[in-house]
Design a protein around this motif. Structure first.
Motif, short mmCIF file in Angstrom:
data_model
loop_
_atom_site.label_atom_id
_atom_site.label_comp_id
_atom_site.label_asym_id
_atom_site.label_seq_id
_atom_site.Cartn_x
_atom_site.Cartn_y
_atom_site.Cartn_z
N ASP A 8 3.27 -5.10 1.99
CA ASP A 8 2.70 -6.15 1.00
C ASP A 8 2.07 -5.46 -0.10
O ASP A 8 2.27 -5.96 -1.27
N ASP A 9 1.57 -4.41 -0.09
CA ASP A 9 0.44 -3.28 -1.15
C ASP A 9 1.77 -2.84 -2.05
O ASP A 9 2.34 -2.94 -3.39
N TRP A 10 2.78 -2.39 -1.38
CA TRP A 10 3.74 -2.01 -2.01
C TRP A 10 5.12 -2.77 -2.70
O TRP A 10 5.42 -3.74 -3.98
N ALA A 11 4.61 -4.37 -1.83
CA ALA A 11 5.19 -6.00 -2.42
C ALA A 11 5.16 -6.19 -4.38
O ALA A 11 5.32 -6.32 -4.63
N ARG A 12 3.45 -5.92 -3.78
CA ARG A 12 2.46 -5.91 -5.19
C ARG A 12 3.27 -5.27 -6.42
O ARG A 12 3.51 -6.05 -7.56
N ARG A 13 3.09 -3.60 -5.73
CA ARG A 13 2.87 -3.23 -7.16
C ARG A 13 4.65 -2.36 -7.33
O ARG A 13 4.53 -2.01 -8.16
N ARG A 14 5.47 -2.68 -6.53
CA ARG A 14 6.46 -2.23 -7.05
C ARG A 14 7.73 -3.37 -6.55
O ARG A 14 9.00 -3.38 -4.50
N PRO A 15 8.06 -5.08 -6.29
CA PRO A 15 9.13 -5.57 -6.05
C PRO A 15 10.51 -5.61 -6.32
O PRO A 15 11.05 -5.70 -5.02
#
Length: 156
Positions: free
Chosen positions: A7-14
């Motif tokens: 989830d964190d990566w999806a926000r930072r690097r979708p």
């Protein structure tokens, strides 16, 4: 934890596909949990799981092995195997002897104390491992073992 990482990566690097983290991240976390559980189980004997694996390999084989053969059968580097063998030798659990096929090489074998220790600890370690795996049904354990076997055959 892995879901939060994704989830964190999806926000930072979708733009990134983090699907591999769902598998690799969980395998790495599971390995850590299993390692810590095994180390805790073996701590009373003064061993780590890696050291117990060396002793177990010698017990299973039933004959002296070269240090390189031990490294191939356990997780770790040749340097890690050497360090483990020094500790196990100092504890009186293994001994080094000459290799009859190569005067420059050595063979490692269990002492009587090492053999007794493996025979004492192995049933308890297997029971502790089995308890950890009770989160799966018998069919799920077989499926997981088959999947991991396939992956390891491809990767190793």
């Amino acid at each position: 934890m892995v879901d939060r990482i994704r989830d964190d990566w999806a926000r930072r690097r979708p733009d990134l596909d983090t699907a591999p983290v769902a598998v690799v991240g969980r395998i790495l976390r599971a390995a850590r949990v299993l390692q810590e559980a095994a180390d805790a189980q073996l701590a009373g004997a003064g061993l780590t799981r890696a050291e117990f694996d060396v002793l177990s390999q010698l017990r299973r084989h039933g004959a002296p092995l070269r240090p390189g053969d031990l490294t191939a059968g356990v997780v770790g580097s040749p340097a890690a195997t050497t360090k483990r063998l020094h500790k196990l030798g100092a504890a009186g659990l293994v001994r080094r002897g000459a290799d009859p096929d190569d005067a420059r090489a050595a063979r490692v074998s269990l002492t009587a104390a090492g053999e007794r220790l493996v025979d004492d600890l192995l049933p308890r370690q297997l029971a502790a491992d089995a308890e950890l795996l009770e989160v799966f049904t018998p069919d799920q354990r077989e499926q997981l073992a088959a999947l991991l076997r396939s992956a390891l055959l491809a990767w190793e």
